[in-house]
Enzyme design. Structure first.
Site, PDB file in Angstrom:
ATOM      1  N   ASP A 227       0.803  -1.219   0.000  1.00 12.10           N
ATOM      2  CA  ASP A 227       0.000   0.000   0.000  1.00 12.10           C
ATOM      3  C   ASP A 227       0.838   1.273   0.000  1.00 12.10           C
ATOM      4  O   ASP A 227       0.282   2.372  -0.034  1.00 12.10           O
ATOM      5  CB  ASP A 227      -0.936   0.002   1.222  1.00 12.10           C
ATOM      6  N   THR A 251      -7.217   5.852  -0.548  1.00  9.14           N
ATOM      7  CA  THR A 251      -7.503   4.553  -1.154  1.00  9.14           C
ATOM      8  C   THR A 251      -8.988   4.236  -1.040  1.00  9.14           C
ATOM      9  O   THR A 251      -9.596   4.404   0.018  1.00  9.14           O
ATOM     10  CB  THR A 251      -6.693   3.449  -0.476  1.00  9.14           C
ATOM     11  N   GLN A 301      -5.244  -1.484  -7.152  1.00 10.91           N
ATOM     12  CA  GLN A 301      -5.770  -0.499  -6.203  1.00 10.91           C
ATOM     13  C   GLN A 301      -6.462   0.624  -6.970  1.00 10.91           C
ATOM     14  O   GLN A 301      -5.964   1.082  -7.995  1.00 10.91           O
ATOM     15  CB  GLN A 301      -4.668   0.109  -5.341  1.00 10.91           C
TER      16      GLN A 301
END
Length: 310
Positions: A227, A251, A301
């Site tokens: 991440d 996110t 993502q």
């Protein structure tokens, strides 16, 4: 007076402790029939006072992994980030067993915190579904890693940001438990020198120190580390950097498929590109390769990304 540099082993030990959740008692009157366990975890505050999304994902992987039959390891997970986390409050992880078959187990976990007002109650900050599988033989093939320079010859984040006296720079340089070394030019301080022409980013990553822990911890650390950089391919294509004034990012969702299991304290090449940005959102596709060049994980993502004037 200069700020003492944390010992890398201590920083990594702090990450392992962060992923070691405390079990909680499940109240049947307040839980679904499928609820099998609950855990609690703390946060490592980031510059700006927010909770790092990778931390919540890593902790959620730990939570679901502790409820599956022995010998089954995570092979996929999908997370929705629903609200920002508050580092002043512990995070509660409630795990529901959706299926236990002959080879696969599926779990759902909700990460919650107290609401910001008395009337809000508990609020969900992350929802994850994850699937686990027994180790099995089967068909095999794999994409191979692109050519990349050896990570040991690349500058560390501390070397890239040397001389920058800023809380974010100090955190990235000395307090992140993941050693991230850019193959493509870093965009911490300034946009990509190619002016948006780059459509691929590559970074090497591993923990700052060896991790003597079980396999579940290494799987959780990979989720944590995945991440850190997914927004960067979007920034590259747009000619932006982390320091672009007015930049806002968060996110929305994050998915990982583990194809082969690896240790998080060994070098991994994270190859990323952004195929689309539209509607205030950006999508990133990533592939994680081991040192031998085999594809070990795939990451996608989607994030909210807004720049002043865009």
């Amino acid at each position: 007076m200069s700020t003492p540099v944390p010992d890398p082993s201590a920083v990594v030990a702090g990450l392992v402790d962060l992923l070691d959740l405390r079990p909680l008692e499940v109240d049947p009157a307040l839980s679904a029939p499928t609820t099998v366990a609950a855990f609690e975890g703390d946060s490592n505050p980031q510059p700006g006072g927010h909770v790092f999304g990778g931390q919540v994902m890593g902790q959620a992987v730990t939570a679901v992994g502790r409820t599956t039959p022995e010998g089954r390891r995570i092979h996929s997970m999908y997370s929705y980030f629903l609200a920002p986390g508050d580092p002043q409050h512990p995070i509660r992880f409630q795990v529901d067993a959706l299926r236990d078959g002959g080879s696969f187990s599926v779990r759902r976990v909700l990460a919650t915190q107290p609401g910001r007002t008395a009337d809000e109650g508990e609020r969900t900050i992350l929802a994850m579904t994850a699937s686990f599988q027994e180790e099995q033989d089967g068909l095999e093939h794999s994409e191979h890693a692109p050519e990349a320079p050896d990570p040991d010859g690349l500058p560390t984040t501390a070397e890239v940001l040397a001389g920058i006296d800023h809380p974010v720079a100090r955190y990235w340089s000395t307090q992140r438990p993941i050693d991230i070394r850019h193959v493509t030019d870093p965009i911490y301080l300034r946009p990509d020198a190619n002016g948006g022409a780059s459509d691929t980013q590559m970074v090497w990553m591993r923990t700052l120190a060896p991790v003597a822990a079980d396999a579940l911890v290494h799987d959780a650390i990979l989720a944590f580390a995945s991440d850190y950089t997914p927004f960067e391919p979007i920034l590259r294509r747009q000619g932006l950097s982390w320091m672009t004034p007015g930049l806002k990012m968060a996110t929305i969702d994050h998915a990982i498929w583990w194809h082969r299991h690896v240790r998080a304290d060994e070098w991994l090449l994270y190859v990323q590109r952004s195929p689309s940005a539209a509607g205030g959102r950006g999508l990133t596709h990533g592939q994680v390769f081991d040192r031998a060049g085999d594809l070990v994980a795939t990451v996608t993502q989607e994030g909210m990304i807004r720049a002043r004037g865009a």
